[in-house]
Design an enzyme around this catalytic site. Structure first.
Site, mmCIF file in Angstrom:
data_model
loop_
_atom_site.group_PDB
_atom_site.id
_atom_site.type_symbol
_atom_site.label_atom_id
_atom_site.label_comp_id
_atom_site.label_asym_id
_atom_site.label_seq_id
_atom_site.Cartn_x
_atom_site.Cartn_y
_atom_site.Cartn_z
ATOM 1 N N TYR A 56 24.465 42.405 49.377
ATOM 2 C CA TYR A 56 25.850 42.787 49.679
ATOM 3 C C TYR A 56 26.052 43.724 48.636
ATOM 4 O O TYR A 56 27.107 44.679 48.830
ATOM 5 C CB TYR A 56 26.701 41.737 49.372
ATOM 6 C CG TYR A 56 27.893 41.920 49.839
ATOM 7 C CD1 TYR A 56 28.320 42.260 51.307
ATOM 8 C CD2 TYR A 56 29.216 41.590 48.958
ATOM 9 C CE1 TYR A 56 29.485 42.240 51.605
ATOM 10 C CE2 TYR A 56 30.496 41.704 49.681
ATOM 11 C CZ TYR A 56 30.814 41.945 50.745
ATOM 12 O OH TYR A 56 32.126 42.107 51.450
ATOM 13 N N LYS A 104 34.914 43.992 46.137
ATOM 14 C CA LYS A 104 35.782 42.917 46.656
ATOM 15 C C LYS A 104 35.925 41.946 45.274
ATOM 16 O O LYS A 104 37.185 41.427 45.325
ATOM 17 C CB LYS A 104 34.685 41.865 47.431
ATOM 18 C CG LYS A 104 34.452 42.529 48.894
ATOM 19 C CD LYS A 104 35.830 42.593 49.743
ATOM 20 C CE LYS A 104 35.379 43.088 51.201
ATOM 21 N NZ LYS A 104 36.548 43.438 51.940
#
Length: 262
Positions: free
Chosen positions: A163, A170
């Site tokens: 990720y 995020k």
């Protein structure tokens, strides 16, 4: 459309809002739009460019969207133009859904310490700072309060393999939710991040080994499965409704409980 009468605390009748980030009928944002319309809400839908519009225009029409507008947050004044058209169409806005994220493949797949400055800045601009700009632009249209909702992921809180930079972005997005909630709370504007478990969307297809991530989450989740876009849509619609009026500043997980398992 549901055949029963929607309870007042769930109804969105008379509520109007903006929904961004629909790429196709598998998009989380599409499920959100569908749930909102089923509860009586009126929506304006955006598209990024003419290439994506060929897939999203029929969806907007089927949902009865009041307008279908181009929004590219990397283009100057694009967001402000959309907000101005929302004002012309609705006068006031009751909710807005921010469902957009982007990271260059090289920065997404590599080590975070190898990420390029330009790539990092672009990912942060599109995926995080655009939510701050959206909140500022919509604030005058939410004179009687409203809800601003963005989409996050567990990679903001924990390291998720493959990720990469998006986890950092995020994390900043979830922090932005808390600070926006503090700033806008006195005006009755509530701010949330919804954090779904892994779902196979077009955006997710860019993450390496995503199928393994789906399998792992299904295995460890207390409910023994992953979630659907419709489940995410239903929760997000609830956050726009009166039933959630005492909530703000939260990241809310919709992942069959997977986030509680180490």
């Amino acid at each position: 459309m549901n055949s029963y009468v929607t309870p007042p605390f769930l109804s969105l009748a008379g509520k109007k809002g903006l929904i961004t980030g629909i790429a196709n009928d598998k998009s989380i944002a599409y499920a959100v739009a569908k749930a909102i319309v089923e509860l009586g809400g009126e929506i304006i839908i955006t598209y990024q460019n003419e290439k994506t519009a060929q897939y999203t225009r029929p969806l907007a029409a089927a949902l009865g969207a009041t307008d279908f507008l181009k929004l590219d947050v990397t283009e100057p004044e694009s967001l402000e133009t959309v907000v101005a058209k929302c004002r012309d169409a609705f006068g006031e806005i009751d909710f807005a859904i921010h469902s957009m994220a982007f990271c260059k493949a090289d920065d997404l797949h590599g080590r975070v310490i190898d990420s390029s400055e330009d790539g990092f800045n672009l990912a942060m601009n599109i995926s995080c700072h655009s939510f701050l700009r959206m909140g500022k632009a919509l604030e005058p249209l939410m004179a009687h309060g409203g809800a601003l909702i963005t989409m996050s992921y567990l990679g903001a809180e924990r390291v998720v393999h493959d990720y990469g930079v998006m986890g950092i972005v995020k994390a900043a997005l979830e922090s932005s939710v808390r600070y926006m909630a503090y700033d806008l709370g006195p005006k009755g504007i509530r701010v949330f991040a919804v954090s779904p478990g892994p779902i196979m969307t077009r955006a997710a297809s860019g993450i390496s080994n995503f199928s393994h991530l789906l399998e792992a989450d299904a295995h460890k989740a207390p409910l023994g499965r992953t979630v659907t876009i419709d489940e995410v849509g239903a929760l997000t619609a609830f956050l726009c409704a009166k039933g959630s009026s005492g909530m703000t500043g939260q990241t809310i997980y919709v992942d069959a409980g997977a986030h509680i398992i180490a």
